[in-house]
Design a protein around this motif. Structure first.
Motif, short mmCIF file in Angstrom:
data_model
loop_
_atom_site.label_atom_id
_atom_site.label_comp_id
_atom_site.label_asym_id
_atom_site.label_seq_id
_atom_site.Cartn_x
_atom_site.Cartn_y
_atom_site.Cartn_z
N ILE A 11 37.92 7.63 -68.65
CA ILE A 11 36.58 7.75 -69.59
C ILE A 11 36.62 8.76 -68.18
N GLU A 12 35.88 10.06 -69.44
CA GLU A 12 35.24 11.95 -68.68
C GLU A 12 33.67 11.61 -69.30
N SER A 13 33.35 11.92 -68.87
CA SER A 13 31.71 12.40 -68.60
C SER A 13 31.57 14.04 -68.20
N ASP A 14 30.94 14.68 -68.78
CA ASP A 14 30.75 15.83 -68.18
C ASP A 14 29.42 16.71 -68.61
N TYR A 15 29.20 16.96 -67.88
CA TYR A 15 27.38 17.22 -67.85
C TYR A 15 27.70 18.82 -67.84
N LYS A 29 17.51 28.61 -52.58
CA LYS A 29 16.30 28.52 -50.73
C LYS A 29 16.42 27.61 -49.67
N LEU A 30 17.08 26.77 -50.67
CA LEU A 30 17.04 25.31 -49.96
C LEU A 30 18.13 25.63 -48.44
N ASN A 31 18.25 24.36 -47.74
CA ASN A 31 19.16 24.27 -47.13
C ASN A 31 20.01 23.68 -47.04
N TYR A 32 20.29 22.93 -48.53
CA TYR A 32 21.15 22.71 -49.01
C TYR A 32 20.85 21.98 -49.89
N TYR A 33 21.76 22.25 -51.13
CA TYR A 33 21.78 21.79 -52.68
C TYR A 33 22.92 21.15 -52.68
N SER A 34 22.61 19.96 -54.16
CA SER A 34 23.82 19.31 -54.44
C SER A 34 23.72 19.05 -56.16
N LYS A 35 25.19 19.81 -56.56
CA LYS A 35 25.13 19.61 -57.71
C LYS A 35 25.65 17.90 -58.50
N ILE A 36 26.37 16.94 -57.69
CA ILE A 36 25.59 16.00 -57.42
C ILE A 36 24.75 15.19 -57.77
N TYR A 37 23.33 15.67 -56.53
CA TYR A 37 22.65 15.32 -57.35
C TYR A 37 21.60 15.44 -57.86
N GLY A 38 21.70 16.87 -58.42
CA GLY A 38 21.27 17.50 -59.62
C GLY A 38 21.94 17.57 -60.67
N ALA A 39 22.90 17.41 -60.58
CA ALA A 39 23.77 17.02 -62.65
C ALA A 39 24.47 15.66 -62.69
N ALA A 40 26.05 15.38 -61.64
CA ALA A 40 26.92 14.74 -61.96
C ALA A 40 25.75 12.78 -61.66
N VAL A 41 24.91 13.29 -61.08
CA VAL A 41 24.16 11.63 -60.80
C VAL A 41 24.22 10.72 -61.95
N HIS A 42 23.67 11.82 -63.17
CA HIS A 42 23.03 11.07 -64.40
C HIS A 42 24.59 10.83 -65.40
N ALA A 43 25.81 11.40 -65.37
CA ALA A 43 26.71 11.38 -65.43
C ALA A 43 27.40 9.37 -64.81
N VAL A 44 27.02 9.53 -63.55
CA VAL A 44 27.48 8.14 -62.92
C VAL A 44 26.31 7.07 -63.40
N GLY A 93 29.97 18.06 -62.61
CA GLY A 93 28.38 18.49 -63.13
C GLY A 93 28.55 19.80 -63.07
N ASN A 94 29.17 20.75 -64.24
CA ASN A 94 29.20 22.15 -64.52
C ASN A 94 28.37 22.57 -64.44
N GLY A 95 27.34 23.44 -63.51
CA GLY A 95 26.67 24.20 -63.27
C GLY A 95 27.13 25.86 -63.95
N PRO A 96 27.49 26.33 -64.08
CA PRO A 96 27.67 28.07 -64.32
C PRO A 96 28.71 28.00 -65.37
N GLY A 104 28.87 14.75 -72.63
CA GLY A 104 29.84 14.59 -73.18
C GLY A 104 30.74 13.43 -73.27
N LEU A 105 30.85 12.48 -73.38
CA LEU A 105 31.47 11.58 -73.11
C LEU A 105 32.91 11.47 -74.11
N LYS A 106 33.84 10.65 -73.28
CA LYS A 106 35.07 10.61 -73.99
C LYS A 106 35.46 9.42 -73.48
N ILE A 107 36.33 8.30 -74.16
CA ILE A 107 36.17 7.13 -73.71
C ILE A 107 37.82 6.48 -74.16
#
Length: 197
Positions: A11-15, A29-44, A93-96, A104-107
């Motif tokens: 399965i592929e899921s592209d955020y 400006k954050l001490n740490y920012y995660s694209k996993i927590y900010g995008a990929a989490v929804h696909a998970v 989690g494709n930010g840029p 997107g989703l492929k099964i």
């Protein structure tokens, strides 16, 4: 679960976030920012809900090639989730990306393939292609979605998980997968996911 796909093996899921300018606001400006927590989490979340099972292992990597020097953290992440039956799931989690905001989703199964792309959704049955008619719809419960977030925050602050509108165990499972993915990305190795509930 009906068996219509046969054995699902990938399965592929592209955020596709596609909003690079947002990296240079409060996120930079954050001490740490995660694209996993900010995008990929929804696909998970989507994948665990679709499959009805949790992954056992995760391997994650990332880069910040698509962003400027203001962004100190990875703006692109890729996660490989491995399930008990050896099903492999790839999540990005494709930010840029230069692309409209889209999930997107492929099964891929032994009997059927499903693809949900920006312009269309299709089922593939051997040599045949079955197009699905896409209807423009309003995002479900858009006006009331803040209640889900508010109930979660209130439940955490008051230490009362029973206040969550969302299923508590599912929320923690998804967080555990993302925590393990973040650890994998930082340590550059495959991680066995430890579930807290």
């Amino acid at each position: 679960k009906s068996g219509a796909f046969g054995k699902v093996f990938f399965i592929e899921s592209d955020y596709l976030w596609g909003r690079v300018n947002k990296f240079y606001g409060w996120r930079s400006k954050l001490n740490y920012y995660s694209k996993i927590y900010g995008a990929a989490v929804h696909a998970v979340d989507l994948i665990i809900w679709l499959i009805g099972e949790k992954p056992e292992f995760v391997f994650a990597e990332g880069n910040k090639i698509g962003t400027n020097k203001k962004m100190r953290f990875n703006s692109f992440v890729i996660l490989n989730l491995i399930f008990k039956n050896n099903l492999i799931v790839k999540i990005t989690g494709n930010g840029p990306c230069v692309h409209p905001h889209f999930h997107g989703l492929k099964i891929y199964g032994t009997k059927k393939t499903f693809t949900h792309n920006y312009n269309n959704s299709k089922y593939f049955l051997k040599n045949k292609i079955n197009n699905l008619v896409l209807k423009k719809t309003i995002y479900p419960a858009k006006k009331t979605r803040s209640r889900v977030i508010e109930s979660f925050i209130r439940g955490v602050i008051d230490k009362k998980p029973n206040l969550f509108i969302a299923d508590t165990k599912s929320v923690y499972d998804i967080m555990d997968v993302c925590f393990a993915a973040e650890e994998s990305m930082l340590k550059k190795k495959r991680i066995k996911i430890k579930y807290s509930l």
